[in-house]
Scaffold this motif. Sequence first.
Motif, PDB file in Angstrom:
ATOM      1  N   THR A 153       0.853  -1.190   0.000  1.00 37.39           N
ATOM      2  CA  THR A 153       0.000   0.000   0.000  1.00 37.39           C
ATOM      3  C   THR A 153       0.888   1.239   0.000  1.00 37.39           C
ATOM      4  N   ILE A 154       0.667   2.122  -0.965  1.00 35.77           N
ATOM      5  CA  ILE A 154       1.448   3.354  -1.083  1.00 35.77           C
ATOM      6  C   ILE A 154       0.501   4.525  -0.894  1.00 35.77           C
ATOM      7  N   GLN A 155       0.829   5.390   0.060  1.00 38.10           N
ATOM      8  CA  GLN A 155      -0.047   6.506   0.400  1.00 38.10           C
ATOM      9  C   GLN A 155       0.652   7.837   0.167  1.00 38.10           C
ATOM     10  N   ASN A 156      -0.067   8.781  -0.393  1.00 39.52           N
ATOM     11  CA  ASN A 156       0.407  10.161  -0.513  1.00 39.52           C
ATOM     12  C   ASN A 156      -0.150  10.917   0.691  1.00 39.52           C
ATOM     13  N   THR A 157       0.703  11.174   1.691  1.00 35.70           N
ATOM     14  CA  THR A 157       0.233  11.737   2.963  1.00 35.70           C
ATOM     15  C   THR A 157       0.072  13.254   2.934  1.00 35.70           C
ATOM     16  N   LEU A 158       0.372  13.884   1.800  1.00 37.38           N
ATOM     17  CA  LEU A 158       0.257  15.348   1.716  1.00 37.38           C
ATOM     18  C   LEU A 158      -1.196  15.783   1.878  1.00 37.38           C
ATOM     19  N   ASP A 159      -1.428  16.735   2.749  1.00 37.36           N
ATOM     20  CA  ASP A 159      -2.759  17.289   2.952  1.00 37.36           C
ATOM     21  C   ASP A 159      -3.143  18.099   1.708  1.00 37.36           C
ATOM     22  N   PRO A 160      -4.234  17.753   1.021  1.00 26.84           N
ATOM     23  CA  PRO A 160      -4.615  18.485  -0.196  1.00 26.84           C
ATOM     24  C   PRO A 160      -4.744  19.989   0.029  1.00 26.84           C
ATOM     25  N   ALA A 161      -5.088  20.396   1.262  1.00 24.37           N
ATOM     26  CA  ALA A 161      -5.280  21.821   1.539  1.00 24.37           C
ATOM     27  C   ALA A 161      -3.971  22.604   1.549  1.00 24.37           C
ATOM     28  N   THR A 162      -2.835  21.897   1.649  1.00 20.90           N
ATOM     29  CA  THR A 162      -1.545  22.599   1.741  1.00 20.90           C
ATOM     30  C   THR A 162      -0.765  22.582   0.426  1.00 20.90           C
ATOM     31  N   VAL A 163      -1.347  22.006  -0.627  1.00 16.63           N
ATOM     32  CA  VAL A 163      -0.628  21.888  -1.902  1.00 16.63           C
ATOM     33  C   VAL A 163      -0.136  23.235  -2.396  1.00 16.63           C
ATOM     34  N   GLY A 164      -0.955  24.252  -2.263  1.00 18.64           N
ATOM     35  CA  GLY A 164      -0.594  25.578  -2.766  1.00 18.64           C
ATOM     36  C   GLY A 164       0.576  26.207  -2.041  1.00 18.64           C
ATOM     37  N   ASN A 165       0.920  25.694  -0.856  1.00 16.04           N
ATOM     38  CA  ASN A 165       2.024  26.268  -0.091  1.00 16.04           C
ATOM     39  C   ASN A 165       3.383  25.652  -0.447  1.00 16.04           C
ATOM     40  N   LEU A 166       3.373  24.592  -1.271  1.00 18.65           N
ATOM     41  CA  LEU A 166       4.617  23.892  -1.577  1.00 18.65           C
ATOM     42  C   LEU A 166       5.467  24.661  -2.586  1.00 18.65           C
ATOM     43  N   PRO A 167       6.768  24.753  -2.335  1.00 21.60           N
ATOM     44  CA  PRO A 167       7.671  25.277  -3.367  1.00 21.60           C
ATOM     45  C   PRO A 167       7.622  24.347  -4.569  1.00 21.60           C
ATOM     46  N   ILE A 168       7.789  24.885  -5.760  1.00 22.85           N
ATOM     47  CA  ILE A 168       7.709  24.064  -6.971  1.00 22.85           C
ATOM     48  C   ILE A 168       8.806  23.007  -6.988  1.00 22.85           C
TER      49      ILE A 168
ATOM     50  N   GLN B  55      -4.528  10.425  -1.086  1.00 21.09           N
ATOM     51  CA  GLN B  55      -5.035   9.169  -1.612  1.00 21.09           C
ATOM     52  C   GLN B  55      -3.961   8.077  -1.539  1.00 21.09           C
ATOM     53  N   GLN B  56      -4.346   6.858  -1.926  1.00 19.12           N
ATOM     54  CA  GLN B  56      -3.406   5.741  -1.862  1.00 19.12           C
ATOM     55  C   GLN B  56      -3.671   4.743  -2.978  1.00 19.12           C
ATOM     56  N   ALA B  57      -2.674   3.898  -3.226  1.00 18.25           N
ATOM     57  CA  ALA B  57      -2.800   2.828  -4.219  1.00 18.25           C
ATOM     58  C   ALA B  57      -2.374   1.520  -3.559  1.00 18.25           C
ATOM     59  N   THR B  58      -3.001   0.423  -3.975  1.00 17.51           N
ATOM     60  CA  THR B  58      -2.694  -0.891  -3.391  1.00 17.51           C
ATOM     61  C   THR B  58      -2.339  -1.878  -4.499  1.00 17.51           C
ATOM     62  N   TYR B  59      -1.262  -2.636  -4.261  1.00 13.43           N
ATOM     63  CA  TYR B  59      -0.822  -3.659  -5.219  1.00 13.43           C
ATOM     64  C   TYR B  59      -0.731  -4.998  -4.483  1.00 13.43           C
ATOM     65  N   THR B  60      -1.276  -6.032  -5.116  1.00 11.41           N
ATOM     66  CA  THR B  60      -1.269  -7.359  -4.512  1.00 11.41           C
ATOM     67  C   THR B  60      -0.540  -8.333  -5.434  1.00 11.41           C
ATOM     68  N   PHE B  61       0.348  -9.133  -4.832  1.00 14.43           N
ATOM     69  CA  PHE B  61       1.165 -10.063  -5.600  1.00 14.43           C
ATOM     70  C   PHE B  61       1.023 -11.486  -5.055  1.00 14.43           C
ATOM     71  N   GLN B  62       1.040 -12.445  -5.964  1.00 10.94           N
ATOM     72  CA  GLN B  62       1.145 -13.853  -5.608  1.00 10.94           C
ATOM     73  C   GLN B  62       2.615 -14.231  -5.776  1.00 10.94           C
ATOM     74  N   VAL B  63       3.263 -14.643  -4.678  1.00  5.79           N
ATOM     75  CA  VAL B  63       4.698 -14.909  -4.684  1.00  5.79           C
ATOM     76  C   VAL B  63       4.955 -16.369  -4.325  1.00  5.79           C
ATOM     77  N   ILE B  64       5.769 -17.038  -5.142  1.00  2.23           N
ATOM     78  CA  ILE B  64       6.161 -18.418  -4.873  1.00  2.23           C
ATOM     79  C   ILE B  64       7.688 -18.467  -4.794  1.00  2.23           C
ATOM     80  N   THR B  65       8.200 -19.056  -3.735  1.00  3.74           N
ATOM     81  CA  THR B  65       9.645 -19.115  -3.538  1.00  3.74           C
ATOM     82  C   THR B  65      10.245 -20.326  -4.253  1.00  3.74           C
TER      83      THR B  65
END
Length: 540
Positions: free
Chosen positions: A446-461, A513-523
């Motif tokens: 699971t990969i999450q973008n923890t940035l608060d959407p309300a603060t996007v405008g305050n970020l340096p480019i 928001q976040q994205a989730t990836y699921t894998f079937q792994v066999i050793t």
Amino acid sequence: MTQAKKITDKAKIAVKAQDLVTLKALAKDPTLEQMKTETAHAQAVMHNRNWTFLSHIPVLGNDVKVVQHLTSAAHDAVSDILPQFLNPLSSLVDQKWQENGQINLQPLLAVESQLTQGSKQLNSLTSDIQKLPHARIGKIEQARVKLVTKLVPLSRQISKSLDSLQYVTKLLSSPEEKTIILASATTAEIHSSNGLIGSLGNMTVGNNKIQMGEFHSNSEFESLGKIMDSPEAERIFNGDEHYYSMDIRDVTIDPDYDKVAKHIMNAWQASAYRVNNQPLGVLMVDPVFVQELIKLTGNVSTPIGIQVTGDNAAAFLQNGIYFESTSNKVQDTIFGVVTAQAVHNIVDNLNPMTAIKIAKVIPDFAKQRHISFYSTDPQLQKIAEDMNLTPRAQSSETKPQIGLYVNSNMASKMDYYEQRNVSVQQTAGPQQDGVTGQRTYTVTLTIQNTLDPATVGNLPIYISGGEAGHLKELLLAYAPQGGTIASQGNEFVQETWNGKSLLRTRFNILPGQQATYTFQVITSPKATTGLTVDQSPMAR
């Protein structure tokens, strides 16, 4: 023997915790004399005329001889071998290794000599006990097996540690000074092995000295052009929406750190800072590990007047710095200054206690790829391998590991806001370590973008990359060596790089928001342990 067991347990805990202060106290503990008296008495009893007579009786005599050997071993260990470890180790508490820019190796050499003698005696004692016949009486056999089980790995580990100590003292005392390249990376712009490389520096070791050189911005090495010139890498990373320059900044896109280090050495030797002899190796650190060094060795002042501490270093170097300055040159200079000063503080105040504190934290940080090392010297590289400092994808068939490596897909520092979580669930195969057999797992990333959407405008480019706080990444997923990996429900492209198969995809995660990836792994069927995860380090 109650007091003897107590002091033995304390010694074990102190050695494991690398607590020299406790070891110093134990070396002078009067209980040691009591232990010697108790074991000497037990030895005398087991070797009196009555027990010696019994030792010659068929069947029973064999067990008596085992007990006699075990009591003698206990006395030898307490009266002779244990002090040869406790005394020299405890003496390190008051030692100072650095004097007027020179390393005073005499205390270390003295300790090395005593520990070597103790190690030889321990190995001899262990060998003798291993050769003892099996006892017929259950409790005696259990005691013999228990002792062998503990002594064998202990004597091997001590021998290995002494080999490392002897190599280090030899390296430091050598009249030939050797260069180690230092790479400072930022995980705020993530790559497979670590982050984008911001600066390179060097230090020399030898002639009883450790000397820090200057750090140089990555811009000084960009003119060398492509360092990675691989058709496979070009196919995997370039095209679509982003172009990787493949110069010094991008060499960490390779998850195999030994290859990364070789690219860095080639760049260094092609620059104005080349050295006459082949560099001894490459040490890479990121702000998360630098923060730990600062916590252990003291705060650092930056050229812009901000004090970097063991609490704020990672956040400042990967995020706050871009609010303070928009100049790449200033940013790279600060990175170099902080890293160099943190290492300099260690060298200037080098003593056993500092060295032990740093040694204690390295395994965890190495496991998370916040610190990595590769050496061109086979013996030093063996030490690095033992400490897991040279991570690679698909590194072992018997100890399976899935590789999940993230690479920033735009020029930004948005990975400061990335949070990754991995869950591993076994669905088939042996459950216990030590049992050989193929295992099957469901792995969820699971990969999450923890940035608060309300603060996007305050970020340096420079942080946002002009993409409104999007987290745009390229994900590489490696199967364990000798095994397979398949994605469940996500679109991946099958690739091969450096002879290793992998899956590749790109993602774009909006703030909050976040994205989730699921894998079937066999050793591999040769697997003897459970599946572990190797992944790119996180910024916090």
